[in-house]
Design an enzyme around this catalytic site. Structure first.
Site, short mmCIF file in Angstrom:
data_model
loop_
_atom_site.label_atom_id
_atom_site.label_comp_id
_atom_site.label_asym_id
_atom_site.label_seq_id
_atom_site.Cartn_x
_atom_site.Cartn_y
_atom_site.Cartn_z
N GLY A 130 0.79 -1.25 0.09
CA GLY A 130 0.23 0.18 0.01
C GLY A 130 0.82 1.28 -0.07
CB CYS A 164 4.01 -0.10 -6.60
SG CYS A 164 4.31 -2.08 -7.25
CD GLU A 185 7.36 -5.44 -1.61
OE1 GLU A 185 7.92 -4.30 -1.89
OE2 GLU A 185 8.18 -6.58 -1.55
#
Length: 514
Positions: A248, A304, A270
């Site tokens: 997140g 991401c 992460e």
């Protein structure tokens, strides 16, 4: 910008039918509520409409799920690792059989184009295959002892219940990274997915339960809880959860990390990524531009590992920007189910507002913005945007923040040392790359004083990692590692063992006692 409805998108009735067909195909036959009922609103960014309502997990149900996983761990941890691998192997087989069904749900809920959605499910299959092999390779070490007649070794044992919290942008792959490896390591799993992707979670749970039935494994080894922040906090604070793997925002990580540490649990975080690519004068620009466009515009900039900063040598900057802008103008934006679409929707209105705000700040800082307009696709409830190139006068302000949208900030450099310093100057440290045909530049980028990111690539973009390597980053990215290499060690506890097979009792370090 006000948009008008167009016939280019499927109807909500068609999308509901696709969702139900996929869910039934994977074996889910539970009840789904109608839009507006109490529970999670399972919406689709394709049209911005709610498809179904999924029941929230109650506090009592969450407690039961964690308790079941904790009880199952007491037997699962002593099950031989290759037998545990059979469960994950069967899950992989079911994923192969239902690849298109699960990918359809990923497209419906996350807005990924079909190719990317299929790729995400393939990632699940790949990590299952990796984990099956791993189930016969949970190796320890034999260490030379200083004492005669002694053997020193390390063994690895299952850790306990693994809590997994995942984000919307990879709604199934990240769960599989954690679950496949944790299960072969002898752990049990409790999964709290993003509240934006509850349907894909239901499908995955149906498949893992089916796999457990097929191989005779306890169904409680993998549990699912659904809901908002308060449900996730139960995993954060419960002492029975030995490891919490959370994907997140940095803000979320700042809250989760200390709370788990306070109870002496383990975390695997992460978090944010603000990924850069350096383009040197020696680069193959045709190859570089193809890689840049996919890394920056793929998944509508909502990975991401999305490329967000481009650091280009001043001598080629104009050429590179023109090439990227020309490629962006050719990218079809629209229905992610359509065969020719390459860029789907943003996840929701908040993502669009964040993008608009970031571009406003960039303009105020003197940037030149190319693209970024909202596209006339669907009605006002869906948010489709053109990928954006932003030429920044310097790497300041908004460039240091991660905006989950297809914004590519372009800055120039003169020396490679300057470029590497710019790569490392942001608080995040996930992925990075360099485009060069100069071996010295490539090796310099990969050296200890080169890129400070967990992922450093040469002549390839920042996104699209294979499962064989450990995935994760440094600094505000959290420091965790998932998927391949020796990431399995995060899911196990190490025991150092000394065995005395002599008739004497020598002490280490030459100590004499008595």
């Amino acid at each position: 910008m006000t948009t008008m409805a167009t016939p280019t998108l499927p109807t909500v009735e068609d999308l509901r039918t696709r969702a139900l067909d996929a869910l039934h195909a994977v074996g889910f036959h539970g009840d789904l509520g109608t839009p507006g009922e109490h529970g999670l609103q399972a919406s689709t960014p394709i049209t911005g409409e709610v498809l179904f309502t999924v029941p929230d997990t109650t506090a009592e149900e969450a407690e039961r799920a964690i308790a079941e996983a904790a009880r199952a761990f007491t037997t699962w941890r002593t099950t031989p690792a290759p037998v545990r691998g059979a469960l994950v192997g069967r899950l992989g087989e079911l994923l192969v059989a239902h690849k298109t069904d699960l990918a359809a749900l990923v497209t419906l809920e996350a807005g990924k184009i079909t190719s990317e959605a299929l790729g995400e499910v393939q990632e699940m299959i790949d990590v299952c295959q990796f984990a099956v092999g791993l189930s016969r390779q949970l190796y320890g070490k034999t260490i030379a002892s200083e004492r005669p007649g002694h053997r020193l070794m390390e063994t690895w044992h299952p850790l306990g219940v693994v809590g997994v919290i995942t984000a919307f942008n990879f709604p199934v792959a990240v769960w599989a990274w954690n679950a496949a490896v944790a299960l072969v390591c002898g752990d049990t799993v409790v999964w709290k997915p993003s509240e934006l992707t509850p349907l894909t979670a239901l499908a995955c749970q149906a498949l893992i339960e089916r796999a457990a039935r097929d191989v005779g494994a306890p169904p409680e080894v993998s549990r699912l809880i659904q809901g908002g922040r308060e449900i996730g906090e139960r995993l954060v604070d419960d002492p029975r959860v030995a490891l919490l793997s959370a994907t997140g925002s940095v803000r979320m990580g700042r809250q989760v990390g200390p709370r788990v540490a306070q109870r002496f649990g383990k975390v695997l975080l992460e978090l944010g990524g603000n990924n850069a690519a350096i383009v040197t004068p020696s680069a193959d620009l045709e190859l570089a531009v193809r890689a840049i466009v996919f890394s920056a515009a793929g998944t509508a900039g909502q990975r991401c590992t999305t490329l967000r900063r481009l650091i280009v040598h001043s001598s080629i900057a104009d050429d590179v920007v023109q090439r990227i802008a020309a490629a962006y103008r050719q990218l079809p934006v629209g229905d992610p189910f359509a065969d020719d679409t390459l860029v789907g929707p943003l996840i929701h209105e908040t993502a669009y507002r964040d993008m608009v705000r970031a571009l406003e700040i960039a303009r105020a800082d003197g940037a030149e913005v190319i693209g970024g307009e909202r596209r006339d696709v669907g009605d006002e409830s869906a948010y489709y945007v053109a990928p954006t190139v932003v030429r920044m006068p310097a790497q300041t302000g908004i460039v240091h923040a991660e905006t989950f949208a297809p914004i590519l900030y372009v800055m120039t450099y003169e020396t490679l040392d300057e470029a590497i310093a710019m790569n490392n100057a942001v608080p995040q440290g996930l992925s990075s790359s360099i485009f060069t045909l100069d071996m010295r530049e490539a090796e310099r980028f990969l050296a200890a004083d080169g890129s400070d990111c967990g992922i450093a690539n040469v002549n390839i973009g920042t996104s699209g990692a294979e499962i064989g390597g450990a995935f994760g980053g440094e600094k505000q990215t959290g420091g965790g590692r998932e998927s391949g290499s020796d990431s399995w060690k995060a899911y196990m506890r190490r025991s150092t063992n000394t065995i005395n097979y002599s008739t004497e009792l020598p002490l280490a370090q030459g100590v004499h006692f008595g």
